[in-house]
Enzyme design. Sequence first.
Site, PDB file in Angstrom:
ATOM      1  N   SER A 304      -3.721   2.909  -3.335  1.00  0.00           N
ATOM      2  CA  SER A 304      -4.637   3.682  -2.986  1.00  0.00           C
ATOM      3  C   SER A 304      -5.857   3.180  -2.022  1.00  0.00           C
ATOM      4  O   SER A 304      -5.222   2.805  -0.880  1.00  0.00           O
ATOM      5  CB  SER A 304      -5.402   4.285  -4.121  1.00  0.00           C
ATOM      6  N   ASP A 315      -3.180  -1.727  11.700  1.00  0.00           N
ATOM      7  CA  ASP A 315      -2.906  -0.938  12.624  1.00  0.00           C
ATOM      8  C   ASP A 315      -3.600  -1.152  13.825  1.00  0.00           C
ATOM      9  O   ASP A 315      -3.168  -1.156  15.020  1.00  0.00           O
ATOM     10  CB  ASP A 315      -2.946   0.579  12.194  1.00  0.00           C
ATOM     11  N   LYS A 329       0.760   4.737  -3.233  1.00  0.00           N
ATOM     12  CA  LYS A 329      -0.158   5.761  -3.688  1.00  0.00           C
ATOM     13  C   LYS A 329      -0.967   6.194  -2.492  1.00  0.00           C
ATOM     14  O   LYS A 329      -1.941   5.855  -2.246  1.00  0.00           O
ATOM     15  CB  LYS A 329      -1.044   5.518  -4.917  1.00  0.00           C
TER      16      LYS A 329
END
Length: 449
Positions: A304, A315, A329
Amino acid sequence: MRKHVGFFLGTVAGACLTLLVASPQGAHLFAVANAAAHADNTYSQLNLFGEVFEKIKTDYVEKPEDSKLVEGAINGMISSLDPHSRYMNEKGWAEMQETTHGEFGGLGIEVTMEDGFVKVVAPIDDTPASRAGIMSGDVITSIDDEQIQGLTLDQAVNKMKGAPNSSIRLKVVRKDADKPIEVSITREIIRVRPVKYHVEGGDIGYIRITSFNEQTTEGLRKAIGEIQKQVPQDKLDGYVVDLRNNPGGLLDQAVSVTSTLMQRGEVVSTRGRNPEETQRFTAHGGDMTKGKPLVVLINGGSASASEIVAGALHDHKRATLIGTRSFGKGSVQTIIPLGAGNGALALTTARYFTPSGHSIQALGIKPDIEVLQDVPDEFKTRSELKGEASMRGHLSAEGAEQTGSQSYVPPDEKNDKALAAAFNQLRGVTVNADAKNADKAAQKRPVPN
């Protein structure tokens, strides 16, 4: 004969389609008729519910409580959606608020419901559960000799909470274990200190984030400030941010933690049922580390909010990820209060995506360098989590779903291969940590400080 009938039906369907495209009035009439039919079906189902409700009230062997019947119906409806949506009655809602605030009475474990049993996502560091040996992947089947199957997740959690110094007995099933394990635990006031830190070797700041509650960002900023006081900037090679077995928490804390570690850029986007519901969250506040190199540790228990932070830093090429694939998740639960005395609804309303557009749901985040730990024999049956993809009723992935991965973390840092690889990475030492399927050439390439 069947071929002719099929052709005829196809021709009629094609004619209707042409009418819908060409005639706004026809489209409107069709839409109205379709909506009316759907409404009739919904009302029919609600009438069925009312009929069953009345039959139970009048004919059940004992007189039931209306409120319990309604709550049971709500729980049944919500549990049919996905593993993370749930209804909280007034007591459950109050206890959740305590948990996100960072202090509550209980055992210190993050759990989810799977196949009617409570499954441990991760124990919280330095709590009764972690000291008793409860680990990620354990399945709790009974509490004080009462079977859990048939209870909702909130009901099971409420049974595990209680007054400090009171004891509780759990029956735990572990994969491939010969028989269930009985564990006796004494409850404590759980004061979740979500951030721990120390200086390693005089040149690296190690920061462990165990959960994302209301105190996490403040704790991270304090940790970075203290490390910078202890180590001159020209001597500091970088930071290790350890998110292993961190089950997640508050979305806003994931955004603010990421904002503390990178200067600017998108952190995460959430996409709901309708395109106009898309939201984007960006970094704000600046990079407290002043651009120092970062290594983020993840594993099968990182879920999460942990995955949001790791995905964003990865990224934006702000950090190197080391460890094993994360839990996967990738859904957002919105808390919807239902009015005084009625509790609240935690409803899955969106999927979240990393800045590059990668969906984490049932896929997880793959590390740049995969490092597998040496797992002692007694822990081998419970060292790997199957991940989100194994949970019944989970939201489907956008792509081939990935199974879970190793979640074991050695208690002694000197045996922690992933941590050693992180230190080597920051110091520019050759990384050689038995990285599964890793590029050998990449392992030999020197890393600039």
